[in-house]
Write a protein that holds these residues in place. Structure first.
Motif, PDB file in Angstrom:
ATOM      1  N   PHE A  59      -0.334  15.753  -0.293  1.00  0.00           N
ATOM      2  CA  PHE A  59      -0.306  14.777  -1.007  1.00  0.00           C
ATOM      3  C   PHE A  59      -1.005  13.401  -2.239  1.00  0.00           C
ATOM      4  N   THR A  60      -1.788  13.850  -2.740  1.00  0.00           N
ATOM      5  CA  THR A  60      -2.058  13.936  -4.180  1.00  0.00           C
ATOM      6  C   THR A  60      -1.042  13.822  -4.937  1.00  0.00           C
ATOM      7  N   VAL A  61      -0.719  15.130  -5.416  1.00  0.00           N
ATOM      8  CA  VAL A  61       0.157  14.811  -6.264  1.00  0.00           C
ATOM      9  C   VAL A  61       1.093  14.166  -5.990  1.00  0.00           C
ATOM     10  N   GLU A  62       2.166  14.174  -5.199  1.00  0.00           N
ATOM     11  CA  GLU A  62       2.918  13.430  -4.700  1.00  0.00           C
ATOM     12  C   GLU A  62       3.088  11.760  -4.789  1.00  0.00           C
ATOM     13  N   THR A  63       2.099  11.942  -4.358  1.00  0.00           N
ATOM     14  CA  THR A  63       1.237   9.937  -4.581  1.00  0.00           C
ATOM     15  C   THR A  63       1.390   9.841  -5.528  1.00  0.00           C
ATOM     16  N   ALA A  64       0.216   9.953  -6.710  1.00  0.00           N
ATOM     17  CA  ALA A  64       0.433  10.030  -8.248  1.00  0.00           C
ATOM     18  C   ALA A  64       1.437  10.061  -9.195  1.00  0.00           C
ATOM     19  N   THR A  65       2.642  11.358  -8.236  1.00  0.00           N
ATOM     20  CA  THR A  65       3.415  11.326  -9.223  1.00  0.00           C
ATOM     21  C   THR A  65       4.367   9.471  -8.509  1.00  0.00           C
ATOM     22  N   GLN A  66       4.782   9.237  -7.661  1.00  0.00           N
ATOM     23  CA  GLN A  66       4.830   7.756  -7.553  1.00  0.00           C
ATOM     24  C   GLN A  66       4.230   6.832  -7.732  1.00  0.00           C
ATOM     25  N   GLY A  67       3.076   6.886  -8.413  1.00  0.00           N
ATOM     26  CA  GLY A  67       2.385   5.905  -8.866  1.00  0.00           C
ATOM     27  C   GLY A  67       3.292   5.917 -10.891  1.00  0.00           C
ATOM     28  N   VAL A  68       2.861   7.101 -10.972  1.00  0.00           N
ATOM     29  CA  VAL A  68       3.588   6.623 -12.677  1.00  0.00           C
ATOM     30  C   VAL A  68       4.826   6.626 -12.473  1.00  0.00           C
ATOM     31  N   ARG A  69       5.728   6.983 -11.622  1.00  0.00           N
ATOM     32  CA  ARG A  69       7.403   6.308 -11.714  1.00  0.00           C
ATOM     33  C   ARG A  69       7.330   4.782 -11.428  1.00  0.00           C
ATOM     34  N   MET A  70       5.390   4.525 -10.479  1.00  0.00           N
ATOM     35  CA  MET A  70       6.078   2.970 -10.748  1.00  0.00           C
ATOM     36  C   MET A  70       5.593   2.283 -11.714  1.00  0.00           C
ATOM     37  N   VAL A  71       4.923   2.377 -12.966  1.00  0.00           N
ATOM     38  CA  VAL A  71       4.769   2.204 -14.173  1.00  0.00           C
ATOM     39  C   VAL A  71       5.935   2.566 -14.951  1.00  0.00           C
ATOM     40  N   LEU A  72       6.591   3.484 -14.479  1.00  0.00           N
ATOM     41  CA  LEU A  72       8.044   3.962 -15.982  1.00  0.00           C
ATOM     42  C   LEU A  72       8.577   3.095 -15.084  1.00  0.00           C
ATOM     43  N   SER A  73       9.359   2.430 -14.056  1.00  0.00           N
ATOM     44  CA  SER A  73      10.349   1.538 -13.570  1.00  0.00           C
ATOM     45  C   SER A  73      10.846   0.722 -14.733  1.00  0.00           C
ATOM     46  N   GLY A  74       9.294   0.072 -14.825  1.00  0.00           N
ATOM     47  CA  GLY A  74       9.474  -1.386 -15.283  1.00  0.00           C
ATOM     48  C   GLY A  74       9.793  -2.485 -14.151  1.00  0.00           C
ATOM     49  N   VAL A  75       8.724  -1.754 -12.605  1.00  0.00           N
ATOM     50  CA  VAL A  75       9.141  -2.986 -12.806  1.00  0.00           C
ATOM     51  C   VAL A  75       7.804  -3.672 -11.305  1.00  0.00           C
ATOM     52  N   PHE A  76       6.747  -3.890 -12.483  1.00  0.00           N
ATOM     53  CA  PHE A  76       5.963  -4.452 -12.415  1.00  0.00           C
ATOM     54  C   PHE A  76       6.356  -5.464 -14.037  1.00  0.00           C
ATOM     55  N   ASP A  77       7.483  -5.652 -14.906  1.00  0.00           N
ATOM     56  CA  ASP A  77       8.338  -6.284 -16.035  1.00  0.00           C
ATOM     57  C   ASP A  77       8.963  -7.438 -15.036  1.00  0.00           C
ATOM     58  N   ALA A  78       9.614  -7.035 -13.671  1.00  0.00           N
ATOM     59  CA  ALA A  78      10.543  -7.564 -13.200  1.00  0.00           C
ATOM     60  C   ALA A  78       9.435  -8.664 -12.149  1.00  0.00           C
ATOM     61  N   TYR A  79       8.882  -8.158 -12.148  1.00  0.00           N
ATOM     62  CA  TYR A  79       7.843  -8.779 -10.523  1.00  0.00           C
ATOM     63  C   TYR A  79       6.172  -8.498 -11.656  1.00  0.00           C
ATOM     64  N   TYR A  94       1.233  -1.015   0.010  1.00  0.00           N
ATOM     65  CA  TYR A  94       0.253  -0.115  -0.203  1.00  0.00           C
ATOM     66  C   TYR A  94       1.167   0.715   0.588  1.00  0.00           C
ATOM     67  N   LEU A  95       0.762   2.126  -1.430  1.00  0.00           N
ATOM     68  CA  LEU A  95       1.213   3.190  -0.933  1.00  0.00           C
ATOM     69  C   LEU A  95       0.772   4.401  -0.464  1.00  0.00           C
ATOM     70  N   HIS A  96       1.328   4.720   0.020  1.00  0.00           N
ATOM     71  CA  HIS A  96       0.692   6.225   1.363  1.00  0.00           C
ATOM     72  C   HIS A  96       0.797   7.224   1.337  1.00  0.00           C
ATOM     73  N   PRO A  97       0.812   8.128   1.073  1.00  0.00           N
ATOM     74  CA  PRO A  97       1.213   9.615   0.831  1.00  0.00           C
ATOM     75  C   PRO A  97       2.091   9.909   2.143  1.00  0.00           C
ATOM     76  N   THR A  98       2.962  10.982   1.792  1.00  0.00           N
ATOM     77  CA  THR A  98       3.557  11.707   2.845  1.00  0.00           C
ATOM     78  C   THR A  98       4.235  12.881   2.286  1.00  0.00           C
ATOM     79  N   MET A  99       4.446  14.325   3.109  1.00  0.00           N
ATOM     80  CA  MET A  99       4.571  15.396   2.730  1.00  0.00           C
ATOM     81  C   MET A  99       5.583  15.066   1.215  1.00  0.00           C
ATOM     82  N   PRO A 100       5.547  16.161   0.639  1.00  0.00           N
ATOM     83  CA  PRO A 100       5.823  16.885  -0.759  1.00  0.00           C
ATOM     84  C   PRO A 100       7.471  17.244   0.221  1.00  0.00           C
ATOM     85  N   HIS A 101       8.398  16.925  -0.800  1.00  0.00           N
ATOM     86  CA  HIS A 101      10.010  16.932  -1.652  1.00  0.00           C
ATOM     87  C   HIS A 101      10.128  18.714  -0.715  1.00  0.00           C
ATOM     88  N   GLN A 102      11.209  18.640   0.116  1.00  0.00           N
ATOM     89  CA  GLN A 102      10.771  20.150  -0.045  1.00  0.00           C
ATOM     90  C   GLN A 102      11.317  21.202  -0.485  1.00  0.00           C
TER      91      GLN A 102
END
Ligand code: MN
Length: 318
Positions: free
Chosen positions: A189-209, A157-165
């Motif tokens: 929180f929304t922008v930070e966590t949505a960005t995290q979701g986009v980055r997960m897809v681009l990373s290729g981690v779902f091809d690896a696993y 579960y990827l949960h929000p956190t404070m955005p980068h400073q």
């Protein structure tokens, strides 16, 4: 009238006293009503679950959890925190299940703690509070955690956190004084966590696993609404699979803190009803507005029951 479906919520927070104490005094400040509820695991919590008609909460450590500390401290605190949480679940197995807090500052130890929590404590996966000391979770150093989650067949579960400073300073600082939630639940929180979701897809981690499953709260942090647009944008340049296809295959979403029929129906149309799970985001959001909303969802009783608990039972093997 069909019987009221079982109601399970899966983004419900508490805090461990030792983890809280590991943070600087100014970072421990909480509104008294929130602190009381984060610190309480049974009395007030179960009373408020009963008042709202919530049968079970899947508990997780509140932000920032173990994600904003040095590796040695995170590893030291994780085991005791998860063991303590397991005691609560064991005392109320019909009311609680749990996501592990894992020491992501040491990825190998985090993978091992995830496995211990799942195989020995019966936990249902892990909740990760955004960036680990400023590093997004798609970074390859964290892939051993993804590999282990996929092997154990449990979601992260990827949960929000404070955005980068730097983001706070550039995007939000001008309005942060008068609108403190700008950085947080209202937008940051929304922008930070949505960005995290986009980055997960681009990373290729779902091809690896290919068996890796990710949960996003807050109706997918806006991503379901944007899938068509994102796909169209990426198609103009850059290679690889359709973003929309990868997202729809690997992501699940919850309704935490987001009880809107128009927004929900958009998610149903994009992802299908089987990927959407009811949640509240207690105690930052009250239970009752969530459970009052559930019956008003304009879907058939069978689909509402899937959202209320059926999908969570299946994904988390509750
Ligand atoms: Mn939350």
């Amino acid at each position: 009238m069909p019987a009221k479906p079982r109601v399970i919520t899966i983004e419900e927070h508490y805090q461990d006293p030792d983890v809280l104490r590991a943070y600087a005094a100014e970072d421990q400040r909480q509104l008294p009503a929130i602190a009381e509820r984060l610190n309480d695991l049974t009395n007030l919590r179960i009373k408020e679950m009963d008042e709202a008609g919530i049968d079970m909460q899947v508990l997780s450590h509140a932000n920032p959890g173990l994600q904003k500390m040095d590796a040695a401290t995170a590893v030291r605190l994780a085991r005791n925190a998860n063991d303590r949480l397991a005691e609560t679940v064991r005392a109320h197995p019909d009311r609680f299940a749990a996501f592990a807090a894992i020491p992501t500052p040491d990825p190998k130890a985090a993978a091992d703690e995830l496995e211990r929590a799942v195989t020995q404590l019966g936990f249902k996966g892990a909740l990760i509070n955004g960036t680990t000391n400023g590093v997004f979770f798609d970074d390859k150093r964290f892939w051993p955690i993804c590999e282990r989650a996929a092997a154990l067949d449990v979601p992260l579960y990827l949960h929000p956190t404070m955005p980068h400073q730097a983001v706070i300073d550039t995007y939000y600082k001008d309005y942060a004084q008068d609108w403190p939630m700008l950085l947080r639940a209202a937008w940051g929180f929304t922008v930070e966590t949505a960005t995290q979701g986009v980055r997960m897809v681009l990373s290729g981690v779902f091809d690896a696993y290919p068996n890796l499953k990710i949960i996003l709260g807050h109706l997918g942090e806006g991503l379901p609404f944007l899938l068509w647009r994102i796909d169209m944008g990426f198609s103009r340049g850059g290679g690889g699979k359709s973003f929309r296809d990868v997202f729809s295959e690997h992501f699940y979403i919850t309704t935490s803190g987001f009880f809107s029929n128009p927004a929900l129906l958009c998610c149903v149309q994009e992802l299908g009803v089987d990927r959407i799970m009811f949640s509240v985001d207690y105690p930052f959001v009250a239970n009752k507005p969530g459970t009052d909303w559930l019956p008003t969802i304009p879907l058939c009783a069978e689909d509402k029951a899937k959202i209320a608990s059926g999908n969570a039972v299946r994904l988390l093997k509750l």
